[in-house]
Design a protein around this motif. Structure first.
Motif: not given
Length: 246
Positions: A216-242
Motif C-alpha cells: 500500500f505504500e506504492e498504491v497510496l503514492s500512485r494515488y496521491h500523484n494522480d488520483f484519476r489514473a489510480e482510480g482507473r487502475h483500481s476499476y480495471e483491477y476490480k473488474l478483472k477480479t470479478m
C-alpha cells in the motif's frame, strides 16, 4: 494490557479472531461480544459473554452495562462489490447505519474513558478504501473515508486534552478468512493479523495499515500523484477480479 474488552462485531471474521486470541490470555478477565449474529457454540468460553444486537437500532442502552471495560474494539461492517448505478438506495442507508454511525455513537458513549487518565484501548476496523477512490466500492469507501477523518480529528482532540489514549485506525485491504462480502470465517487465516492488530491497539498507535510496505505504500503514492489514473487502475483491477470469480 487489555483485561476487559468489548468487541462490537465479534461473532465472526477478524472480530472473532481477536476475541479468540484475547480470551486465551491468562490476564484477560472478560471479553464481551456484541453482534447481530449469535456467537457459535464452538467459540463460547468461560470468560466470554455474548449479546445479540442490531447496530441500526435507535436505542443503545445495551452498552450501559459495559462500564467496567478498559478496551473497545469495533469490527462490525459490510460491503458490496458493485457499480454505484446498481446499488439500491436502501444499501446506501444501511451501509452508513452499520459501518459509520455506530462507531461515532459508541466512541461518544465511552469518550470519558478515552479522555481519562487511566489506560483505555480502542481500535476500529476501517479500510484502505477510505484512503482513496475505490470504483465498485463507492458507497463502502465513503463510509470508511468518513471514519478515517473522524478518527484523525478525535485523536488530535485527545492529544490536546492531555491523555495518552488514542483510537487506532486499522485499514487493511482485502482480508482472507472473514465473512465480509458473503465470505466465510476461517480463523486459521486471520489469527496472525488479529495478533498484529491487538499489539498496535495496546501500544496506542493511531494508524495500522497491514502490508503497508509490501503493497500500500506504492498504491497510496500512485494515488496521491494522480488520483484519476489510480482510480482507473483500481476499476480495471476490480473488474478483472470479478470476472475471474465467475
Amino acid at each position: 494490557m487489555m483485561k476487559r474488552i468489548l468487541i462490537v462485531g465479534g461473532a465472526n471474521g477478524i472480530g472473532l479472531s481477536m476475541a479468540e486470541e484475547l480470551s486465551g490470555r491468562p490476564t484477560t478477565e472478560k471479553v464481551y461480544i456484541v453482534d447481530k449474529a449469535p456467537l457459535a457454540p464452538d467459540y463460547q468460553r468461560d470468560n466470554i459473554e455474548s449479546y445479540e444486537f442490531d447496530l441500526t437500532s435507535d436505542d443503545y442502552s445495551l452498552f450501559d452495562q459495559f462500564s467496567d471495560i478498559d478496551a473497545l474494539i469495533i469490527t462490525a461492517g459490510f460491503g458490496r462489490l458493485a457499480l454505484f448505478k446498481d446499488i439500491p438506495e436502501s444499501h446506501i442507508v444501511d451501509s452508513f447505519q452499520v459501518n459509520t454511525i455506530p462507531v461515532l455513537r459508541l466512541i461518544k458513549r465511552f469518550y470519558g474513558k478515552l479522555e481519562g487518565d487511566n489506560d483505555f484501548y480502542c481500535g476500529v476496523m476501517v479500510s484502505i478504501a477510505g484512503f482513496m477512490s475505490s470504483p465498485f466500492f463507492a458507497v463502502y469507501g465513503a463510509t470508511k473515508a468518513a471514519l478515517k477523518i473522524f478518527i484523525e480529528s478525535v485523536n488530535v482532540e485527545l492529544e490536546k486534552s492531555g491523555t495518552s489514549n488514542r483510537i487506532l485506525n486499522v485499514s487493511p485491504g482485502s482480508i482472507k478468512g472473514t465473512s465480509f462480502n458473503a465470505g466465510k470465517t476461517d480463523l486459521s487465516l486471520t489469527s496472525d493479523l488479529a495478533r498484529d492488530i491487538i499489539s498496535h491497539i495496546e501500544t496506542k498507535d493511531d494508524l495500522f495499515i497491514p502490508q503497508y510496505h509490501e503493497i500500500f505504500e506504492e498504491v497510496l503514492s500512485r494515488y496521491h500523484n494522480d488520483f484519476r489514473a489510480e482510480g482507473r487502475h483500481s476499476y480495471e483491477y476490480k473488474l478483472k477480479t470479478m470476472q475471474d470469480r465467475k
